[in-house]
Scaffold this motif. Structure first.
Motif, PDB file in Angstrom:
ATOM      1  N   THR A 544       0.846  -1.209   0.000  1.00 19.71           N
ATOM      2  CA  THR A 544       0.000   0.000   0.000  1.00 19.71           C
ATOM      3  C   THR A 544       0.878   1.254   0.000  1.00 19.71           C
ATOM      4  O   THR A 544       0.620   2.205  -0.744  1.00 19.71           O
ATOM      5  N   GLU A 548       0.921   3.927  -2.886  1.00 18.04           N
ATOM      6  CA  GLU A 548       0.616   5.320  -2.548  1.00 18.04           C
ATOM      7  C   GLU A 548       1.673   6.246  -3.142  1.00 18.04           C
ATOM      8  O   GLU A 548       1.365   7.278  -3.739  1.00 18.04           O
ATOM      9  N   TYR A 549       2.905   5.826  -3.004  1.00 20.93           N
ATOM     10  CA  TYR A 549       3.997   6.638  -3.542  1.00 20.93           C
ATOM     11  C   TYR A 549       3.886   6.760  -5.059  1.00 20.93           C
ATOM     12  O   TYR A 549       4.017   7.849  -5.622  1.00 20.93           O
ATOM     13  N   HIS A 551       1.242   6.436  -6.914  1.00 21.10           N
ATOM     14  CA  HIS A 551       0.082   7.273  -7.264  1.00 21.10           C
ATOM     15  C   HIS A 551       0.392   8.752  -7.036  1.00 21.10           C
ATOM     16  O   HIS A 551      -0.024   9.615  -7.798  1.00 21.10           O
ATOM     17  N   THR A 603      -4.186  11.109  -2.437  1.00 22.00           N
ATOM     18  CA  THR A 603      -3.372  10.802  -3.625  1.00 22.00           C
ATOM     19  C   THR A 603      -4.251  10.526  -4.836  1.00 22.00           C
ATOM     20  O   THR A 603      -3.766  10.454  -5.950  1.00 22.00           O
ATOM     21  N   LYS A 604      -5.534  10.371  -4.555  1.00 19.70           N
ATOM     22  CA  LYS A 604      -6.414  10.083  -5.687  1.00 19.70           C
ATOM     23  C   LYS A 604      -6.433  11.266  -6.643  1.00 19.70           C
ATOM     24  O   LYS A 604      -6.506  11.128  -7.862  1.00 19.70           O
ATOM     25  N   TRP A 638      -5.971  -0.780  -6.520  1.00 17.42           N
ATOM     26  CA  TRP A 638      -6.601  -1.189  -5.256  1.00 17.42           C
ATOM     27  C   TRP A 638      -7.326  -2.508  -5.433  1.00 17.42           C
ATOM     28  O   TRP A 638      -7.393  -3.317  -4.527  1.00 17.42           O
ATOM     29  N   GLY A 701     -10.655   3.214  -1.693  1.00 20.88           N
ATOM     30  CA  GLY A 701      -9.547   3.903  -2.366  1.00 20.88           C
ATOM     31  C   GLY A 701     -10.041   4.876  -3.418  1.00 20.88           C
ATOM     32  O   GLY A 701      -9.265   5.677  -3.939  1.00 20.88           O
ATOM     33  N   GLY A 705      -7.809   7.710  -2.375  1.00 19.41           N
ATOM     34  CA  GLY A 705      -6.663   6.871  -2.687  1.00 19.41           C
ATOM     35  C   GLY A 705      -6.182   6.074  -1.487  1.00 19.41           C
ATOM     36  O   GLY A 705      -6.986   5.619  -0.659  1.00 19.41           O
ATOM     37  N   ALA A 706      -4.869   5.965  -1.359  1.00 21.57           N
ATOM     38  CA  ALA A 706      -4.275   5.123  -0.310  1.00 21.57           C
ATOM     39  C   ALA A 706      -4.782   5.480   1.089  1.00 21.57           C
ATOM     40  O   ALA A 706      -4.889   4.608   1.955  1.00 21.57           O
ATOM     41  N   LYS A 710      -5.503   2.959   4.173  1.00 21.67           N
ATOM     42  CA  LYS A 710      -4.706   3.017   5.397  1.00 21.67           C
ATOM     43  C   LYS A 710      -5.573   3.212   6.639  1.00 21.67           C
ATOM     44  O   LYS A 710      -5.187   2.826   7.739  1.00 21.67           O
ATOM     45  N   TRP A 720       2.407   3.483   9.958  1.00 23.50           N
ATOM     46  CA  TRP A 720       2.723   3.718   8.551  1.00 23.50           C
ATOM     47  C   TRP A 720       4.073   4.389   8.337  1.00 23.50           C
ATOM     48  O   TRP A 720       4.790   4.090   7.396  1.00 23.50           O
TER      49      TRP A 720
END
Ligand code: ATP
Length: 832
Positions: A544, A548-549, A551, A603-604, A638, A701, A705-706, A710, A720
């Motif tokens: 994840t 995330e990174y 994205h 991040t979406k 996801w 997600g 996003g992430a 999370k 995290w």
């Protein structure tokens, strides 16, 4: 208890997953959408093929057969070397691009207009969809999905090959033959009936969309590329000819000798390359042909191209290796490769003997192809000035047209202009700086070697791509994307790129060596092929974080699966293999939301509004929206996280059917069910269900996003920001040191000198590690690889493994980490 796993030394010992990457032709997308009752709601849907290639109009697509190179000792994937005395690069590129003098140009135009006419006559779109009822979607409603008997322990799962494989490949009864026109035999094997072969494992596939077949639609559009080019050959002194013919026409055309033109006539920059046309032009522009003599002495006077013709179009391309309209395509190169291998136009130095049945005979290494610059000249001139000579003036062959432009090539600015470029400096190594230790793996297009840097003895994973292969399979943009993603990334769970460079024939990515190998293998060493929930949480959280990174950087990974997760020597994960990833157009900056106490990174938003429409992924991991062909977003990652978590826990994927169609049917229609071979919490089931929500806009997600993932209760205990400090569940341990490579190679040398020959593979590998690096300003502006910047990471990692150390390479086992239970609990972590 420690469980051992002998890492295979030979690629052929294991089977690997294939990935789909196939752009769905527009017309079919429309049909599929309407027949599916769904519409593409996105205003900003991006036809990725067009976006990436700028070349896909009218949904052109091709299907090539691709042999899986199961065992790397059998048949070299790479083609290297020139025909004698030829400037391989220029010939190769010339045959791809338009650069022809006016006379040839006119001839070519005439030829193509004739071909177009033929195409009209021979382009039936209606391909009989044999056995449609058998695969009709409604018939699979009763399938039980994801449910297995309570006491079920998943069987050892084999992996399907990494290189896209034609189903009929497995069928030894079907020879790879070049057929006659009238009674068309397969070019390579072209069986496409999905019912014929059981596949062990979903594969990363570049393929037609079987969903369209459910809809009664042909698997792909036939295009002007689906012409058949027959290769007439002549051993005449005049040279070699290629005659493009159309289906149904005998290849008896009279051929004009082709003047071997050694000037670089290419006049298009990478951005202007219509990648979807490359292959066509590769074959048609120059018209090189050759006549090969079979072992029996018969001339094989025609050579079918793998380009799809109405006759060869099969109704059920289950795992048909097809054009990836993203800009790559899997000729995979059976027939294509053969022709290319033997065509002097690409400057190869290998000649294939064709057996009577058209089987691949032994590859005969001929002389190493002459360098673009004659050796003598090369020696006398500093390498950096060689490009000028290559551009034509120093060619030993008389130019047959106007003199080429002698301007100095401009240095590519592609990666140099990026924000991360200060991480890199000019290239400090070259192929000769490395010594091959052994082959680590072979993917769809690249071979990955464990290599040691001679100067430092440090071990690296060196991924090598043949330029010829990249051009033929239209992977240029993919490799550029892979290079960019690797170069951009700076994350503990993404493999580090140390150097990337090119030589005359190859592209190189020098990466951190992950001695733990694939996570897939680690899973397979478990008795139950699965791990406990706590361990799954560890890996899911690291994945994840890596997603995330990505994205955040505007990338969509698109091919998450245990095979693409490597294990660092520490046991932490490393995502690798970015050749299917894509960068969102106009990626936006992330937005920080929330209060000072609890901030959430959205991040979406980074790839908001970006939709792409390639058919990419791995069969069992493909998201419903990809199958439907309505375009997809970062949400596909996801979905794949949901499948991965499920697989880690239960040892199999939730929607796997007996064949591709069934699997897709399950993905689209069936709800996930949970096996009771592993006890999992409600939170865990809930996470999986939410990730495997078929409607992407409702999937976990899809909001931020992430951050959504999370915050799910399943990850409640995860720290995290301290993931890297967690104790991994499994630690790769070297149980037996690698063999003494020096001994082995000296034995091999003795053996081969006894036999008097080096195998072609050895020869290829020798070339791979012997060529000179080509600096950015040596690669001319119109070279397709101009933008593949050669550069080295400024800060070298002092942690990389050292050759000869006890932990460097050899047989790996995965030892459960005894520290883990204590250190990973919330309390335990802070007590330490
Ligand atoms: N950094 C690395 N360290 C150790 N092994 C590696 C590394 N990179 C790749 N490998 C091995 O090589 C194999 C092939 O690499 P990779 O998947 O990147 O190639 P590919 O051609 O992109 O494959 P694919 O068909 O999945 O697209 C991997 O499965 C892995 O076993």
């Amino acid at each position: 208890m420690e469980e051992l796993y002998d890492r295979p030394n030979m690629v052929g010992e294991k089977e690997r997953s294939l990935s789909f990457s196939k752009l769905i032709p527009k017309s079919f997308r429309r049909n599929a959408s309407s027949s599916n009752g769904s519409t593409n709601t996105s205003n900003s849907s991006v036809n990725e093929g067009e976006q990436e290639n700028g070349a896909l109009e009218g949904g052109k697509s091709e299907v090539y057969s691709s042999p899986r190179q199961e065992n790397y000792t059998q048949e070299p994937a790479y083609v290297a070397g020139p025909a004698q005395g030829q400037s391989s690069r220029f010939l190769r590129f010339k045959s791809i691009f338009h650069g022809m003098n006016s006379e040839e140009d006119t001839k070519q135009k005439l030829k193509s207009s004739e071909l177009e006419k033929e195409e009209d006559l021979n382009s039936p779109i209606e391909v009989p969809v044999e056995g449609l009822e058998r695969v009709h979607i409604t018939e699979h409603k009763t399938l039980s999905v994801g449910s297995s008997p309570p006491d079920m322990v998943p069987a050892t799962r084999k992996r399907s090959p990494s290189t896209p494989i034609m189903p009929s490949h497995l069928d030894t009864a079907e020879p790879r033959s070049r057929g006659k026109q009238g009674n068309r035999e397969h070019t390579g094997s072209f069986s496409t009936n999905p019912f014929r072969h059981d596949r062990d494992r979903s594969a990363t596939i570049r393929s037609n969309n079987p969903y369209f077949i459910y809809q009664g639609l042909p698997p792909h559009a036939l295009s002007s590329q689906e012409l058949d080019y027959s290769f007439i050959s002549s051993s005449s002194k005049l040279g070699e000819y290629l005659v493009p013919t159309t289906p149904g026409t005998a290849s008896t055309a009279s051929t004009a000798p082709i003047v071997k033109d050694h000037r670089n006539l290419s006049n298009l920059s990478l951005n202007k390359i219509k990648e979807n046309e490359e292959v066509n032009e590769f074959y048609s522009s120059d018209g090189f042909t050759e006549k090969r003599e079979s072992k029996t002495g018969n001339f094989l006077d025609r050579f079918e191209s793998p380009l799809l013709t109405p006759e060869t179009a099969q109704p059920f391309p289950a795992i048909v290796v097809g054009c990836d309209n993203d800009g790559d395509e899997d000729s995979g190169g059976f027939a294509l490769t053969q022709s290319a291998l033997s065509s002097p136009s690409n400057g190869n130095n290998y000649q294939r003997d064709m057996g009577v049945n058209g089987d691949l005979g032994q590859i005969k290494p001929t002389l190493r192809r002459a360098a673009s610059v004659p050796d003598a000249l090369k020696e006398n001139s500093p390498s950096k000035s060689s490009s000028k000579q290559k551009s034509g003036s120093s060619s030993p062959f008389p130019p047959s047209g106007p003199l080429p432009d002698l301007e100095e090539p401009k240095r590519s600015k592609r990666l140099r202009n990026k924000s991360f470029s200060n991480k890199f400096r000019d290239i400090t190594v070259g192929p000769q700086s490395f010594e091959k230790i052994r082959l680590l793996g072979q993917g769809d297009v690249g071979k990955v070697y464990l290599a040691k840097e001679k100067r430092t003895n440090r071990l690296y994973a060196l991924k090598i791509f043949s330029k010829t292969e990249m051009i033929k399979r239209k992977k240029i943009k993919r490799i550029l994307a892979e290079q960019e993603i690797l170069a951009t990334s700076n994350h503990p769970f993404i493999v580090t790129l140390y150097h990337s460079f090119q030589s005359e024939d190859y592209l190189y990515l020098c990466m951190e060596y992950c001695m733990g190998g694939e996570f897939f293998r680690a899973l397979q060493t478990r008795k139950t092929k699965c791990i406990c929930e706590d361990d799954a949480r560890f890996y899911a959280s690291e994945v994840t974080a890596a997603l995330e990174y990505l994205h955040l950087m505007g990338f969509i990974y698109r091919d998450l699966k245990p095979e693409n997760i490597l294990l660092h020597k520490s046991g932490h994960i490393m995502l690798s293999d970015f050749d299917l990833s894509i960068q969102a157009k106009d990626a936006k900056n992330p937005v920080v939301k929330g209060t000072a106490q609890s901030t959430i990174l959205d991040t979406k938003i980074c790839s908001d509004g970006f939709r792409t429409n390639s058919f990419v992924g791995t069969e069992e991991y493909i998201a419903p929206e990809v199958i439907r062909g309505n375009g997809h977003t970062a949400a596909v990652d996801w979905w794949t996280l949901g499948i991965l978590t499920y697989e880690m826990l239960f040892g199999f994927t939730p929607f796997k059917g007996d064949n591709t169609n069934e699997t897709f049917c399950n993905i689209l229609k069936s709800e996930v069910t949970f096996s009771n071979n592993n006890e999992v919490s409600r939170a865990c089931k809930d996470l999986i269900k939410k990730l495997l929500t078929k409607n992407e806009s409702k999937r976990l997600g899809s909001r931020m996003g992430a951050a959504d993932i999370k915050r799910h209760p399943f990850f409640k205990k995860v720290q995290w920001s301290l993931l890297r400090n967690q104790e991994p569940p499994l630690i790769p341990v070297l149980t037996e040191d690698g063999y003494d490579f020096t001994k082995l190679s000296s034995n091999k040398n003795k053996q081969s000198s006894k036999n008097g020959t080096h195998s072609s593979l050895e020869e290829q590998e020798r070339i791979m590690f012997e060529e000179n690096v080509e600096y950015d300003d040596e690669v001319s502006d119109d070279d397709p690889f101009h933008d593949f910047n050669s550069m080295s990471l400024m800060k070298q990692d002092n942690n990389s493994l050292i050759y000869g150390n006890n932990n460097s390479y050899g047989k790996i086992s995965y030892a459960p980490n005894t520290n883990r239970s204590r250190s990973n609990s919330h309390k335990g972590f802070f007590k330490r």
